[in-house]
Design an enzyme around this catalytic site. Structure first.
Site, PDB file in Angstrom:
ATOM      1  NE  ARG A  83      -3.490  -2.220   2.872  1.00 18.74           N
ATOM      2  CZ  ARG A  83      -3.257  -3.138   3.463  1.00 18.74           C
ATOM      3  NH1 ARG A  83      -2.235  -3.417   3.936  1.00 18.74           N
ATOM      4  NH2 ARG A  83      -4.200  -4.018   3.675  1.00 18.74           N
ATOM      5  CE  LYS A 130      -6.393  -0.628   4.872  1.00 19.61           C
ATOM      6  NZ  LYS A 130      -7.515  -0.616   4.431  1.00 19.61           N
ATOM      7  CG  HIS A 185      -4.694   1.216  -4.347  1.00 19.00           C
ATOM      8  ND1 HIS A 185      -4.088   0.681  -3.274  1.00 19.00           N
ATOM      9  CD2 HIS A 185      -5.917   0.379  -4.346  1.00 19.00           C
ATOM     10  CE1 HIS A 185      -4.597  -0.064  -2.369  1.00 19.00           C
ATOM     11  NE2 HIS A 185      -5.802  -0.385  -3.206  1.00 19.00           N
ATOM     12  NE  ARG A 196      -2.663  -2.931  -1.761  1.00 18.12           N
ATOM     13  CZ  ARG A 196      -2.538  -4.025  -0.502  1.00 18.12           C
ATOM     14  NH1 ARG A 196      -1.374  -4.463  -0.596  1.00 18.12           N
ATOM     15  NH2 ARG A 196      -3.612  -4.412   0.125  1.00 18.12           N
ATOM     16  CG  HIS A 205      -6.495  -8.041   0.775  1.00 21.98           C
ATOM     17  ND1 HIS A 205      -6.478  -8.467  -0.208  1.00 21.98           N
ATOM     18  CD2 HIS A 205      -6.076  -6.659   0.676  1.00 21.98           C
ATOM     19  CE1 HIS A 205      -6.562  -7.517  -1.275  1.00 21.98           C
ATOM     20  NE2 HIS A 205      -6.359  -6.407  -0.438  1.00 21.98           N
ATOM     21  CE1 TYR A 239      -6.313  -6.446  -7.180  1.00 21.92           C
ATOM     22  CE2 TYR A 239      -6.741  -7.736  -5.227  1.00 21.92           C
ATOM     23  CZ  TYR A 239      -6.497  -6.579  -5.781  1.00 21.92           C
ATOM     24  OH  TYR A 239      -6.185  -5.396  -5.023  1.00 21.92           O
TER      25      TYR A 239
END
Length: 313
Positions: free
Chosen positions: A160, A184, A254, A257, A280, A289
């Site tokens: 990210r 995150k 992004h 990524r 994730h 994806y």
């Protein structure tokens, strides 16, 4: 209601809401960018409430009709459904905090669902386009070396942009071939460094001192004034590199990524591994994806299978 507490002093919010932002920052470990996003969402709702003679300073006076009217206004403003859903998520998190802290008993978010999302797939480059960006003829010197090293981390390791910009010099050991990333929720993960990333990081680190950097500044990626590179500057760098590569569309950090994930899956990587590499929390996020694989398979079928209708055309 002036904001004197919390990690984001520019917000005009009741003290309870500022305490909520501090809670996200300190106790939940959310990134500064995420806390900022929550703060903007809550502040927008507070401004809306003020026009209805209500305030989050008195959460018991806020009801479901206020929330639905807020959604209606967002719709009239042309706000995307994904952004509306994020704002609702911010408000749900806020009211959970207020109730848990004993600052509210009701929950105006109950029964308010997210708007139905349009089916959208992540934007990505094909392999040739991605490689063209990585080989863009940037200017010689430390800034060009920085730009190449940053792009390689975004595409070669799937970082990210916030993760890349949060890196410090001490976090990097190019010789190890791996990188520890704080994702995150301050959850650490290990990602591999591509050979190109190792080369470009080493080249950039040799020239990093050429920036007007203060001795105490430990940021890996520096701006022209010697401070930590910010998101807007990084976006301009990637967009500039795309232009140098001759791409017709503008791309964002992004996008690189997304391209990293798409190209791994197209090459046969399993979904769980890609989930781990991307950091994730939910597999369903990574599954966005898989449409790219399906599209590739469909094209191969149409081109080769004797029963394909398109082949018969």
């Amino acid at each position: 209601m002036s904001s004197t507490v919390g990690p984001i002093p520019e917000f005009e919010l009741p003290d309870s809401c500022l305490a909520f932002l501090v809670h996200l920052d300190v106790e939940k470990g959310y990134s500064p960018a995420t806390v900022q996003a929550y703060g903007r969402d809550v502040e927008q709702f507070e401004r809306f409430l003020s026009r209805r003679d209500r305030s989050l300073a008195e959460p018991e006076g806020v009801d479901r009709d206020d929330v639905r009217s807020f959604l209606a206004e967002l719709h009239r403003m042309g706000v995307r459904k994904s952004s509306m859903s994020r704002k609702l998520s911010s408000l749900r998190t806020l009211f959970r905090y207020l109730r848990k802290s004993g600052l509210a008993t009701g929950n105006p978010m109950a029964g308010v669902g997210n708007p139905k999302q349009d089916k959208r797939h992540p934007k990505s480059l094909n392999v040739d386009q991605a490689l063209a960006v990585m080989e863009a003829q940037v200017s010689a010197g430390p800034e060009g070396l920085r730009d190449l090293a940053l792009a390689e981390l975004l595409y070669g390791s799937g970082l990210r942009i916030s993760e890349a910009l949060d890196l410090n010099v001490d976090d990097i050991d190019p010789g190890s071939g791996i990188l520890r990333v704080m994702g995150k929720g301050r959850k650490e993960r290990i990602v591999p460094l591509s050979d190109a990333s190792v080369r470009r990081l080493k080249a950039y680190l040799v020239q990093r001192h050429a920036f007007p950097v203060e001795p105490q500044e430990r940021a890996l990626f520096l701006g022209s004034r010697g401070g930590r590179l910010n998101r807007r500057q990084a976006a301009r760098i990637v967009e500039h590199m795309a232009g140098l590569a001759g791409l017709p569309q503008s791309i964002s950090p992004h996008t690189l990524r997304h391209s990293f994930a798409s190209h791994l899956l197209q090459s046969g990587a399993d979904l769980r591994s890609v989930q781990e590499l991307l950091g994730h929390k939910r597999l369903t996020t990574t599954q966005r994806y898989t449409h790219l694989n399906l599209a590739q398979i469909t094209r191969a079928y149409d081109a080769a299978h004797p029963r394909s209708k398109k082949k018969d055309d």
